[in-house]
Write a protein that holds these residues in place. Structure first.
Motif, short mmCIF file in Angstrom:
data_model
loop_
_atom_site.label_atom_id
_atom_site.label_comp_id
_atom_site.label_asym_id
_atom_site.label_seq_id
_atom_site.Cartn_x
_atom_site.Cartn_y
_atom_site.Cartn_z
N CYS A 21 34.58 38.92 27.46
CA CYS A 21 33.79 37.73 27.11
C CYS A 21 32.38 38.13 26.70
O CYS A 21 31.86 37.65 25.68
N ASP A 22 31.77 39.00 27.47
CA ASP A 22 30.39 39.40 27.18
C ASP A 22 30.28 40.17 25.87
O ASP A 22 29.25 40.11 25.19
N ALA A 23 31.34 40.87 25.51
CA ALA A 23 31.31 41.64 24.27
C ALA A 23 31.50 40.75 23.05
O ALA A 23 30.93 41.02 21.98
N ILE A 24 32.28 39.68 23.19
CA ILE A 24 32.59 38.82 22.04
C ILE A 24 31.71 37.59 21.97
O ILE A 24 31.12 37.28 20.92
N ARG A 25 31.60 36.86 23.09
CA ARG A 25 30.77 35.64 23.14
C ARG A 25 30.06 35.58 24.49
O ARG A 25 30.55 34.95 25.44
N PRO A 26 28.92 36.21 24.62
CA PRO A 26 28.22 36.29 25.90
C PRO A 26 27.85 34.93 26.49
O PRO A 26 27.68 34.81 27.70
N ASP A 27 27.76 33.89 25.65
CA ASP A 27 27.34 32.58 26.14
C ASP A 27 28.48 31.75 26.71
O ASP A 27 28.26 30.66 27.25
N VAL A 28 29.73 32.24 26.60
CA VAL A 28 30.86 31.46 27.11
C VAL A 28 30.76 31.33 28.62
O VAL A 28 30.29 32.24 29.32
N ILE A 29 31.20 30.19 29.15
CA ILE A 29 31.16 29.96 30.60
C ILE A 29 32.35 30.67 31.24
O ILE A 29 33.49 30.50 30.80
N LYS A 30 32.08 31.45 32.28
CA LYS A 30 33.11 32.29 32.90
C LYS A 30 33.42 31.77 34.32
O LYS A 30 32.52 31.69 35.16
N MET A 31 34.69 31.44 34.55
CA MET A 31 35.10 30.88 35.84
C MET A 31 36.38 31.56 36.33
O MET A 31 37.01 32.34 35.61
N ILE A 32 36.77 31.25 37.57
CA ILE A 32 38.02 31.78 38.13
C ILE A 32 38.81 30.66 38.79
O ILE A 32 38.26 29.60 39.12
N TYR A 33 40.10 30.94 39.00
CA TYR A 33 40.99 29.95 39.61
C TYR A 33 42.08 30.67 40.39
O TYR A 33 42.65 31.65 39.93
N GLY A 34 42.39 30.16 41.59
CA GLY A 34 43.60 30.52 42.30
C GLY A 34 43.64 31.87 43.00
O GLY A 34 42.61 32.47 43.30
N GLY A 35 44.85 32.34 43.24
CA GLY A 35 45.08 33.62 43.91
C GLY A 35 44.49 33.64 45.30
O GLY A 35 44.59 32.68 46.07
#
Length: 400
Positions: free
Chosen positions: A213-227
């Motif tokens: 994500c940081d290499a392609i679009r650093p501004d994208v919102i990064k989240m996690i789910y589950g596990g």
């Protein structure tokens, strides 16, 4: 009408202020309503949520028990959208459904007032021979990427569940606003999946995806789910070890708390009449003089409730005695006034906590002993201990 740009700006503003983005995957209006009141930033209407409300595992959403999109459309439109006032609701879209035209169906979702979509149920959670068969017949993850692309072009907000770096790349190029590293079905509670990634393994997987994500679009919102990430302490571990911006939970907000709370409250009502004689509330209801003298009652109450606000007047009322008389009795037996006793008790507990929990922030220690104002806590600590909390912690660490 809420636009995609408005939602994006709202979320990025939260991140800029140092807050975390929280999404709740819900299957019922009551969960959605109180998640919003609790501060959730958005809701996902997923078929898995409805199955959780039925007392079934989230995995039921992957079998042909019903039409996923019709299920979500029905409960989300009737139960969730009407009770949500301020936050966006995203539609959990089964993009591999062969009975719909993706473009027209996503347009319908938009016209019904949903602010965005999420690719769930997702073939990303399916593996082995069945996954191969799905891919061979065209029911692939690529359809989910296409759904995200179409929704993005229609100015809908998009939440993309991804399972590896290649899927992250595809979703980033499709315009996904949130890249959520999906770690599998949530563990924990009575219906949780038994085999899950460890937190350490999950951390490594998440960081690999976020690096893309940081290499392609650093501004994208990064989240996690589950596990394995199901409790606040698990999420805190991920915040501390990755560049995570937020957390999406389903079972963590909806199933696991319900299982525990409903089970415990039912047992409590079932056992009424056979409660432990050591229960302070039982003794208070029966009349404290049956079990204690007045001063013992006050000391017992402080020992169990020191972390909360304590009103001496209320204690006097419970004991059916005047405040002045209780105060005189307490000072005569204990040797100091109630306010002084309470502060000393709290400071002693603070010393014990600081000595035992080296990783806790001092502001957290203050809250644990009943002080929401750290400055007041520090002032009292210095007065009764002779050192500031910082000095005491430093000295203890040096002595150890």
């Amino acid at each position: 009408m809420t636009t995609r740009e408005m939602v994006v700006n709202q979320f990025l503003r939260q991140v800029k202020l140092g807050n975390h983005i929280i999404g709740v995957a819900s299957g019922a209006g009551i969960t959605a309503k109180y998640a919003e009141q609790g501060g959730a930033d958005f809701l996902l209407a997923l078929n898995a949520g409805k199955f959780r409300q039925m007392g079934r595992s989230s995995a039921a959403g992957f079998l042909p028990f019903c039409n996923s999109n019709e299920m979500v459309m029905t409960f989300a439109s009737r139960e969730i959208k009407p009770v949500i006032q301020k936050i966006p609701v995203f539609f959990g879209l089964n993009a591999t459904d062969p009975t719909i035209d993706l473009d027209r169906y996503i347009e319908n979702i938009k016209q019904l007032g949903f602010e965005g979509i999420n690719n769930f149920p997702t073939v990303g959670l399916i593996d082995g021979q069945y996954r191969e068969a799905l891919e061979e017949t065209g029911f692939s993850y690529d359809l989910e990427v296409e759904a995200i692309r179409i929704a993005h072009e229609k100015d809908l907000f998009t939440v993309a569940f991804v399972f590896d770096e290649e899927q992250a790349k595809s979703m980033l190029h499709a315009g996904a606003d949130i890249i959520c590293a999906h770690l599998g079905f949530t563990a924990g509670g009575m219906l949780g999946a038994k085999k899950v990634l460890s937190l350490e393994a999950a951390k490594l997987k998440v960081q690999r995806i976020f690096d893309v994500c940081d290499a392609i679009r650093p501004d994208v919102i990064k989240m996690i789910y589950g596990g394995p990430v199901k409790m606040p302490v698990d999420v805190q571990y991920m915040y501390s070890n990755t560049n995570l911006m937020g957390y999406i939970g389903g079972s963590s907000f909806e199933r696991i708390p319900s299982e525990k709370t409903i089970t415990n409250i039912t047992r409590a009502f079932k056992t009424t009449g056979n409660l432990s004689e050591s229960d302070l509330m039982v003794k208070m209801l029966e009349g404290i003089t049956k079990h204690y003298d007045y001063v013992q009652f006050v000391k017992k109450y402080v020992a169990e409730h020191y972390m909360q606000k304590i009103s001496f007047i209320d204690l006097a009322h419970v004991a059916y005695i005047s405040r002045s008389h209780l105060s005189a009795l307490f000072k005569r037996e204990v040797g100091c006034s109630f306010p002084v006793y309470l502060v000393k008790f709290r400071m002693n507990r603070a010393k014990e906590i600081i000595s035992a929990e080296d990783d806790l922030k001092l502001s957290e220690v203050a809250e644990l002993v009943g002080y929401s104002d750290y400055a007041q806590f520090s002032k009292m600590f210095k007065k009764y201990v002779g050192l500031t909390p910082t000095q005491f912690k430093s000295r203890h660490k040096h002595e150890c």
